[in-house]
Enzyme design. Structure first.
Site, PDB file in Angstrom:
ATOM      1  N   HIS A 136       0.811  -1.220   0.000  1.00 19.48           N
ATOM      2  CA  HIS A 136       0.000   0.000   0.000  1.00 19.48           C
ATOM      3  C   HIS A 136       0.844   1.270   0.000  1.00 19.48           C
ATOM      4  CE1 HIS A 136       0.339  -0.112   4.545  1.00 19.48           C
ATOM      5  NE2 HIS A 136       0.400   1.197   4.356  1.00 19.48           N
ATOM      6  N   ASP A 166       0.081  -7.523   1.384  1.00 21.16           N
ATOM      7  CA  ASP A 166       0.521  -6.143   1.563  1.00 21.16           C
ATOM      8  C   ASP A 166       2.038  -6.040   1.624  1.00 21.16           C
ATOM      9  OD1 ASP A 166       0.191  -3.411   1.736  1.00 21.16           O
ATOM     10  OD2 ASP A 166       0.001  -3.401   3.915  1.00 21.16           O
ATOM     11  N   SER A 241       4.616   2.279   7.999  1.00 23.21           N
ATOM     12  CA  SER A 241       4.244   1.146   7.145  1.00 23.21           C
ATOM     13  C   SER A 241       5.423   0.684   6.303  1.00 23.21           C
ATOM     14  CB  SER A 241       3.096   1.537   6.218  1.00 23.21           C
ATOM     15  OG  SER A 241       1.915   1.767   6.938  1.00 23.21           O
TER      16      SER A 241
END
Length: 516
Positions: A136, A166, A241
């Protein structure tokens, strides 16, 4: 703050110090320990350092910030809708919103693109510049830039990405020898062990936080069907992230991916992709640029105890097939609704999640042995699995091409038969209902046309419009067939019956009590 305040601990220390010095000062009796009493003391366990500085100093050069420029399609009308939405519900505006909805449908305006920028984290896993991050973070990226801990900015390109876990791998374009870290194993740490997270929260590169492993094996729903996350309380925020979570040996034991937060900031509940899965996926991405997963073509659910009780198969674990996609490997092999998958190639499965993951690891176009339970009897079926399509939802299990409307918008012409014991009126499903629900032409069932308040179906939260396809694995095309299925369950001394239901264009299961 009271600068003259002195704690009891300080008094104790002073008193004992005075005694050691041989001073004449007497220790008050109320501070003297009772004979044989000992204070609570816990020796610092191995792996609990006074400082993480040495560890962070060694691994930090391998941790990077990931700056991304991407394109996003936006609808001009959609932007305006966000403004108008705040006025919805005001008197006299219902007609306006209806006209606007029709305008959107008629114009079908082409979406325009806009440039957006985002920040994330990552880490080198090879000397030649391979970097792991989240999918992402780099999704729809037109430019990717890696910023190292020493401030160097390096252009990078996408090697491969896997949205379902992901994970993504990028490679810096500039040749060189880069500092890198290695994957460890999350199996070596226990709940309560220290973990360290490094990354780029809110653009503040080179940030380190410490915490413990709060839990493992976390399932976060259908959006992450292949991942059992590590839960950590080391604070991670937006921008973390794709960054690494380390153990105290400097091994990467997780890739930071998500947080649970009502405010958008860290509340001490973060989730990391376990190192074992991350290494498996990134190795595949480096080799092939994509992850190919096996595909069976079924909709499956868990088999909770009440379902097993209704079917008379207590103690059985597996995944219950609710639907089979038309033209899928499962249909070609002969798998059917209500079959229970027990094992795949001898590997037992406990529920729908474990079944999904086992099937995903199968190699496309290979034959595999599925042990199932059908009508309470074991059976083995050989299935040549396919490759999972990019959008499995597009492979609708039905041939009906229905409108997707609820079947209660297309009432049956037949009022149906009232079953007083259950408090429900049932009528055979007609062709219009079958089409709207996206069912096959061969599918039959009973549409609920009325639910009596206070009855069994009402207490189980059934509503008119739901269609009953099967009762305890028996197709119920007529009310007589439904009553025979109930009679069989009564004869077998069962207290519940398992119903396969069509709600919208999805099939699921629910139990109801059998009246005495």
């Amino acid at each position: 703050m009271n600068k003259f305040g002195v704690s009891a601990q300080t008094l104790v220390a002073a008193a004992f110090g005075a005694a050691i010095m041989g001073s004449a000062i007497a220790v008050p009796r109320l501070l003297a320990p009772e004979a044989g009493a000992q204070p609570i003391a816990i020796q610092a366990p191995p792996g609990a350092p006074l400082s993480f500085a040495d560890l962070i100093e060694k691994v930090e050069p391998a941790v990077v910030s990931v700056n991304v420029v991407s394109t996003q399609e936006v609808s001009e009308l959609g932007d305006m809708d966000q403004f108008f939405e705040q006025f919805r519900g005001m008197p006299g505006l219902d007609e306006f919103f209806e006209e606007r909805r029709q305008q959107q449908q008629e114009e079908q305006e082409d979406p325009r693109s806009r440039e957006s920028r985002s920040l994330g984290s990552g880490f080198f896993i090879s000397k030649d510049g391979l970097v792991v991050t989240n999918n992402h973070v780099v999704e729809r990226a037109t430019q990717i830039q890696i910023v190292m801990s020493d401030g160097r900015e390096l252009d990078a390109e996408l090697v491969g990405a896997d949205p379902l876990t992901d994970l993504a791998v990028v490679r810096v374009k500039e040749p060189g020898a880069y500092p890198y870290v290695k994957f460890g194993t999350s199996k070596d740490i226990r709940k309560g062990d220290w973990v360290i997270a490094l990354g780029n929260p809110f653009g503040l590169g080179g940030s380190a936080t410490a915490g413990i492993l709060s839990a493992d094996g976390r399932e976060l729903g259908a959006g992450s069907p292949y991942t059992d996350f590590l839960q950590i309380d080391a604070p991670i925020n937006r921008g973390n992230s794709g960054g690494p979570t380390f153990d105290l040996k400097g091994n990467v034991i997780g890739v930071n991916s998500q947080i649970l937060s009502p405010s958008g900031g860290s509340v001490g509940i973060g989730f990391a992709i376990p190192a074992e899965l991350a290494k498996e996926v990134t190795d595949t991405l480096i080799k092939s640029g994509r992850v190919s997963r096996g595909w069976l073509g079924v909709q499956i659910g868990d088999l909770p105890p009440e379902f097993a009780e209704a079917l008379g198969i207590e103690g059985v674990e597996g995944a219950l097939i609710a639907d089979v996609t038309v033209g899928s490997p499962a249909e070609r092999a002969g798998l059917k609704r209500n079959d229970i998958i027990l094992s795949v190639n001898g590997q037992k499965v406990a529920d729908s999640t474990s079944t999904t993951r086992v099937v995903a690891k199968l190699i496309a176009n290979t034959q595999n042995k599925f042990d199932i339970l059908r009508d309470g009897k074991p059976k083995t079926i050989n299935v040549t699995v396919g490759e999972r399509p990019a959008d499995p939802a597009a492979a609708n299990p039905a041939t009906g091409g229905g409108s997707g409307k609820s079947d209660k918008d297309a009432p049956s012409a037949v009022p149906g038969v009232l079953l007083k014991d259950f408090g429900v009126r049932l009528a055979p499903m007609d062709a219009t209902v079958r089409s709207n629900l996206g069912l096959r032409a061969t599918d039959a069932g009973l549409q609920i046309t009325e639910v009596v308040k206070g009855g069994i179906f009402d207490e189980a939260a059934f509503e008119p419009g739901i269609v009953i396809l099967e009762a305890n694995g028996r197709q119920v095309a007529t009310v007589d067939a439904f009553e025979r299925a109930i009679a069989e369950a009564r004869a077998a001394s069962r207290t519940k019956v398992l119903l396969a239901l069509r709600i919208g264009q999805v099939t699921n299961y629910r139990t109801i009590d059998i009246p005495k």
